[in-house]
Write an enzyme that holds these catalytic residues in place. Structure first.
Site, PDB file in Angstrom:
ATOM      1  N   GLN A 242      14.426 -18.842  34.031  1.00  0.00           N
ATOM      2  CA  GLN A 242      14.713 -18.888  35.556  1.00  0.00           C
ATOM      3  C   GLN A 242      13.376 -18.892  36.296  1.00  0.00           C
ATOM      4  O   GLN A 242      13.426 -19.352  37.438  1.00  0.00           O
ATOM      5  CB  GLN A 242      15.919 -17.756  35.766  1.00  0.00           C
ATOM      6  CG  GLN A 242      17.133 -18.352  35.079  1.00  0.00           C
ATOM      7  CD  GLN A 242      18.077 -17.294  35.313  1.00  0.00           C
ATOM      8  OE1 GLN A 242      18.373 -16.750  36.554  1.00  0.00           O
ATOM      9  NE2 GLN A 242      19.168 -17.297  34.506  1.00  0.00           N
TER      10      GLN A 242
ATOM     11  N   CYS B 166      14.447 -11.040  40.986  1.00  0.00           N
ATOM     12  CA  CYS B 166      13.194 -11.739  41.476  1.00  0.00           C
ATOM     13  C   CYS B 166      13.088 -11.464  43.167  1.00  0.00           C
ATOM     14  O   CYS B 166      13.378 -12.550  43.870  1.00  0.00           O
ATOM     15  CB  CYS B 166      12.839 -13.178  41.009  1.00  0.00           C
ATOM     16  SG  CYS B 166      11.054 -13.629  41.288  1.00  0.00           S
TER      17      CYS B 166
ATOM     18  N   ASP C 167      18.745  -7.070  34.505  1.00  0.00           N
ATOM     19  CA  ASP C 167      18.875  -7.023  35.700  1.00  0.00           C
ATOM     20  C   ASP C 167      20.303  -6.428  35.806  1.00  0.00           C
ATOM     21  O   ASP C 167      20.810  -5.773  36.892  1.00  0.00           O
ATOM     22  CB  ASP C 167      19.503  -8.335  36.294  1.00  0.00           C
ATOM     23  CG  ASP C 167      18.190  -9.353  36.244  1.00  0.00           C
ATOM     24  OD1 ASP C 167      17.085  -8.840  36.228  1.00  0.00           O
ATOM     25  OD2 ASP C 167      18.382 -10.529  36.333  1.00  0.00           O
TER      26      ASP C 167
ATOM     27  N   LYS D 128      13.994  -6.321  39.607  1.00  0.00           N
ATOM     28  CA  LYS D 128      14.862  -7.112  38.591  1.00  0.00           C
ATOM     29  C   LYS D 128      14.047  -8.605  38.310  1.00  0.00           C
ATOM     30  O   LYS D 128      14.304  -9.548  39.069  1.00  0.00           O
ATOM     31  CB  LYS D 128      16.367  -7.191  39.008  1.00  0.00           C
ATOM     32  CG  LYS D 128      17.065  -5.887  39.038  1.00  0.00           C
ATOM     33  CD  LYS D 128      18.546  -6.122  39.674  1.00  0.00           C
ATOM     34  CE  LYS D 128      19.244  -4.846  39.902  1.00  0.00           C
ATOM     35  NZ  LYS D 128      19.216  -4.262  38.472  1.00  0.00           N
ATOM     36  N   THR D 129      12.969  -8.679  37.401  1.00  0.00           N
ATOM     37  CA  THR D 129      12.378  -9.507  36.889  1.00  0.00           C
ATOM     38  C   THR D 129      12.323 -10.015  35.650  1.00  0.00           C
ATOM     39  O   THR D 129      12.535  -8.871  34.731  1.00  0.00           O
ATOM     40  CB  THR D 129      10.946  -9.558  37.555  1.00  0.00           C
ATOM     41  OG1 THR D 129      10.433  -8.445  36.587  1.00  0.00           O
ATOM     42  CG2 THR D 129      11.004  -9.017  38.996  1.00  0.00           C
TER      43      THR D 129
ATOM     44  N   CYS E 239       5.907  -9.920  39.938  1.00  0.00           N
ATOM     45  CA  CYS E 239       6.310 -10.800  40.861  1.00  0.00           C
ATOM     46  C   CYS E 239       5.199 -11.714  41.385  1.00  0.00           C
ATOM     47  O   CYS E 239       4.416 -11.372  42.200  1.00  0.00           O
ATOM     48  CB  CYS E 239       7.385 -10.182  42.256  1.00  0.00           C
ATOM     49  SG  CYS E 239       7.859 -11.479  43.173  1.00  0.00           S
TER      50      CYS E 239
END
Length: 556
Positions: A190, A308, A445, A453-454, A488
């Site tokens: 993703q 993300c 997550d 949340k990555t 990120c």
């Protein structure tokens, strides 16, 4: 009276009084069902008394008495039949309302209503039906206590976190008995969807079959989870199949609530409405960006938490960069509607990002939450929240809009005994062990540690959970601690990235020396990392138990 609404046709309540029936009729109810046997309590009116007063108030009444703790299979059938036969809405009652809620739940299970939907409806009304979840999943019928499958370690979720932790476990002990539960046929990278929406990757590069990624020796249970019985070490699957475990890891990811924005589902992928948060829509983003020569482009970000958190603005930066390169930027108005109050949650990265906000002429709209969208009319409506808490509706026209949906824990998690009050799996933020059930861990997550949340966070968490679970199996005291690391890579332009790396409390946690990559500044080296290095690290490292730059720190 303490009436709790289950749905539009049924409400439940504790014991009602004869004198309350006239008020019940005024509230719009047309029938009452008594689920409490006469004589159960010394201060309890009998059903004949209730029935007589109910008829006088214009209500129908039905008596389906249930002894506490002894709801039979045919009782649920009688209750469902009564709901069909009686005029609604119906008020059902017993001593507390629990028996009435149980009967409805079992009846809905018999109809095939998804278990999470049933548990969610009753939980919202204040009734916890997790204790009968297995029975609900069995179509409302009493199931056997025999497990269909037994494994030492059961992992719920075959996404990045689930497969990575399975691989990390096997790298420590290849003889472990592990099963992964996941119904999906395809596994997605993703983090690559931002690059698809920017024309750098193709969608096909971000997908592989699940079967090709499940680690060798791990049993794949291709099914959806309905509920948990952690007190019995049981996972209940759709169809009431029962999986027993000695230890469990919970990593099913996050739910994208597309229905949380009115009108969105009806227009996604059409009318200039897109999102890089879906595999099939990211190519549409790039199509819109390429073909847009003038007009108004909106980019939205919902309230936290989301996966993300930088992805909403990544799409905006890459779009702005393309329009700058083609010369169209002078004819395009860009606006960023952010439900939050800041551009990015870690202040050290904001100056570099603001340079690009200014370069692309972005109109920042903080504390604006997307609530409704009309694709054909090219109009979106936001709720703006002012500093004093007052709200107002803001209308915005668009030619293109990139939408990020609100996000929650999956339904079967939110209504489970594993969840905290907000619906996330409740873990110790250092060890990632469940706070109540000490043979359960969680990562990715779905859990409630206050980290970003990555996928990068999951990459760091997998070895920690693997280490701590095996330490527990061996009776060891040494455990690994998670520092909240997340990353990120903010794609501010094609060829440059602001590489945000941080942990709990926004503490900067850079992986590289400043002379190589200074994360607070746009960097070509960071772009190379994102485009060329991270994808193979994901497919060939993280998902295969290679803990490159992710070795856990052990604390005694």
């Amino acid at each position: 009276m303490d009436i709790k609404k289950i749905n539009s046709g049924l409400s439940v309540s504790p014991q009602i009084e004869v004198a309350e029936l006239a008020e019940i009729a005024k509230l719009g109810f047309r029938s009452v069902i008594c689920n409490r046997p006469d004589g159960e309590g010394a201060d309890q009116p009998t059903f004949p008394e209730i029935e007589k007063k109910a008829r006088a108030a214009g209500l129908q009444a039905r008596y389906i008495p249930i002894t506490p703790g002894k709801v039979q299979d045919d009782d649920a059938t009688k209750f469902s039949d009564a709901l069909t036969e009686l005029p609604g809405p119906v008020l059902a009652y017993c001593r507390t309302g629990t028996r009435s809620a149980t009967l409805w739940s079992l009846g809905e299970g018999a109809k095939g209503t998804p278990v999470p939907d049933i548990l969610s409806a009753t939980k919202a009304a204040g009734y916890d039906m997790s204790g009968v979840a297995r029975r609900i999943a069995n179509g409302g019928r009493t199931p056997t206590d025999v497990a269909d499958v037994v494994h030492d370690i059961v992992i719920v979720g075959g996404g990045a976190a689930g497969i990575a932790v399975a691989a990390s476990l096997l790298s420590r002990d290849k003889d472990l008995d592990i099963a992964i539960i996941d119904p999906a046929d395809v596994h997605y990278y993703q983090p690559g969807w931002t690059m698809v929406g920017g024309g750098i990757f193709t969608a096909e590069e971000t997908a592989k079959t699940m079967a090709s990624l499940i680690p060798q020796g791990v049993k794949w249970i291709k099914a959806a989870v309905s509920a948990f019985e952690p007190q019995n070490n049981v996972v209940i699957l759709d169809g009431c199949r029962v999986v027993k475990y000695t230890r469990m890891i919970v990593a099913p990811g996050i739910k994208l609530n597309w229905n949380g924005i009115e009108g969105l589902v009806d227009t996604l992928g059409r009318n200039g409405v897109t999102s890089n948060y879906r595999y099939d829509l990211a190519p549409y983003t790039w199509n819109l960006v390429q073909n847009m020569k003038q007009g108004r482009a909106l980019f939205t970000q919902p309230p936290m938490p989301i996966k993300c958190a930088g992805a909403p603005q990544k799409a905006m930066y890459l779009s702005g960069d393309h329009w700058t390169r083609t010369g169209a930027i002078k004819n395009i108005d860009i606006a960023f509607y952010n439900a939050g109050g800041v551009l990015f949650g870690v202040k050290e990265y904001v100056p570099a990002l603001m340079q690009y906000i200014d370069r692309y002429g972005v109109d920042l709209k903080f504390t604006h939450t997307l609530k409704r969208i009309d694709g054909p009319a090219k109009t979106a409506w936001f709720t703006r929240t002012d500093a004093d808490g007052t709200t107002s509706e803001v209308e915005a026209k668009f030619d293109m809009i990139h939408v990020v949906p609100p996000q929650t824990a999956p339904d079967f998690i939110r209504v489970s005994p594993l969840a905290d009050a907000a619906g996330w799996v409740d873990v110790d933020q250092a060890t990632l062990r469940h706070k109540t059930y000490d043979n359960i861990w969680s990562l990715g997550d779905v859990m409630n540690a206050p980290n970003a949340k990555t996928a990068a966070a999951a990459r760091m968490q997998a070895p920690i959970v693997a280490n701590n679970l095996i330490a527990d199996m061996r009776g060891a005291s040494a455990v690994a601690h998670y520092n909240g690391y997340g990353s990120c890579p903010l794609t501010v332009e094609r060829g440059k990235i602001v590489l945000a790396e941080f942990g709990y409390g926004g503490k900067l946690l850079p992986s590289f020396p400043k002379w190589l990559i200074d994360g607070t500044k746009p960097s070509r080296a960071a772009w190379l990392l994102k485009e060329k290095i991270l994808p193979p690290i994901y497919w060939k490292g993280m998902l295969r138990g290679k803990e490159w730059m992710a070795k856990p720190e052990i604390a005694n």
